[in-house]
Design a protein around this motif. Structure first.
Motif: not given
Length: 382
Positions: A187-191, A252-253, A267-271, A344-351
């Motif tokens: 939701e933060l990324l959408a904002d 993201a934070v 903003i460059l990253i978000v773009h 940024l998307f919070g992908a799960d890196h497991g262990s």
């Protein structure tokens, strides 16, 4: 959110009286412009005009604007004549399919004589309060205007929104009360995408292709209203983050904080992130990215630092640049590093136990590796 219907109603009523007085003055001046008007009728109308004008001045002096309109009026010191022009354009927008009015007709609604219309043309100048504030804009958004009297003007979308908020009785405090915590990182990324879109609209307005061959530096008001909206949007995002439990752990934070990224870098990253997500295209022109985060040409020149080899984005390998000419970053295409996208998307890196610093060291090691022999020797040594 706490509702305050009585206050909203009073404010709407008071604002309606102001706009009604402006309508009355327009009708009276239209009648006065009729050449066949009898002397007695003209005298009576002139007396009514003075009365309405004085009442409008009194009501306007006593009315206390709130929210966005208050900030505009205070910053640009709008006077009675400015409010009359705004009211004329507002009425035109609401009552006609064509919201544009030519300068000559617009000034005739607030001035009686041809001399006053000619002398008052400065009201529509790009550096005057009406246009510098972004409340009044050119209908076709021309870059250079030869004759203000022949050009067509309209009320801006931002001004319309500000009037709607004023009528609804919304003030800055109301907006703060409506802030809701973020439900999660997505939701933060959408904002942030919405914030990015404001940057994009400003860039398109300030750096239109036809501005390239102009013979003067662009005036600062070209994207001023959008810059104000960018500031407001950023403030609302920060407010929502402050009232969100655990927001500091959002991927993201955490990503922005770890790399100490300023607003333009974010903003460059978000773009790049959403360009790949929406278009399936991971690349953007370096020059396009710098225009995206620049409010004017001076800032555009300064922002070259954002993609220099010494910048955080490049040094931390958050982005990759493939220049067409060596050492000429502006000629290149820019993409977001794979690991940055996942972070940024919070992908799960497991262990996975490799932290950011170790990963950065590994990137630098591979970058400076001369041959495979060195790699295997280092491997055996460890």
């Amino acid at each position: 959110m706490k509702t305050r219907p009585r206050k909203a109603t009073r404010r709407a009523t008071a604002l309606r009286e102001l706009l009604d007085l402006c309508d009355d003055l327009q009708r009276i001046r239209s009648r006065l412009a009729e050449g066949s008007l009898a002397r007695d009728a003209r005298t009576r109308l002139k007396r009514q005009e003075r009365t309405k004008h004085d009442r409008l001045a009194d009501h306007l002096a006593r009315y206390r604007f709130r929210g966005p309109l208050s900030a505009l009026l205070r910053e640009h010191r709008f006077e009675l004549v400015h409010f009359q022009v705004i009211a004329t354009l507002l009425q035109r927008h609401l009552r006609s399919e064509d919201p544009g009015v030519d300068g000559r007709q617009l000034l005739a609604t607030v001035f009686d004589s041809s001399f006053e219309v000619l002398a008052g043309a400065e009201l529509l100048h790009e550096n005057g309060p009406l246009r510098a504030s972004g409340v009044v804009v050119l209908e076709d958004d021309e870059d250079v205007v030869d004759d203000l009297l022949d050009s067509r003007f309209r009320i801006s979308e931002d001004a319309l929104l500000a009037f709607r908020d004023e009528i609804a009785g919304l003030v800055v405090e109301d907006r703060r009360e409506r802030r809701a915590p973020y439900t999660g990182n997505h939701e933060l990324l959408a904002d942030l995408r919405i914030l990015h879109n404001l940057y994009k609209h400003r860039s398109e307005r300030v750096f239109r292709q036809e501005r390239w061959d102009r013979i003067q530096v662009g005036h600062a008001s070209a994207g001023r209203v959008l810059t104000q909206r960018i500031t407001g949007c950023r403030r609302r995002i920060d407010e929502r983050l402050r009232c969100t439990p655990g927001a500091e752990d959002f991927p993201a934070v955490r990503f922005f904080r770890e790399h100490l990224l300023e607003d333009a870098e974010q903003i460059l990253i978000v773009h790049l992130l959403f360009k790949e997500l929406y278009e399936g295209n991971a690349y953007a022109d370096a020059a396009e990215l710098l225009r995206l985060v620049s409010a004017d040409e001076v800032e555009l020149i300064r922002n070259r630092r954002l993609i220099r080899p010494s910048s955080k984005l490049v040094k931390h390998e958050l982005i990759q640049i493939e220049p067409m000419l060596e050492n000429r970053e502006l000629t290149g295409e820019v993409s977001l590093s794979d690991w940055a996208v996942n972070s940024l998307f919070g992908a799960d890196h497991g262990s996975e136990a490799i932290d950011h610093d170790a990963r950065l060291d590994w990137h630098l090691y591979l970058k400076n590796l001369e041959d495979t022999g060195t790699f295997f020797r280092d491997l055996e040594a460890n």
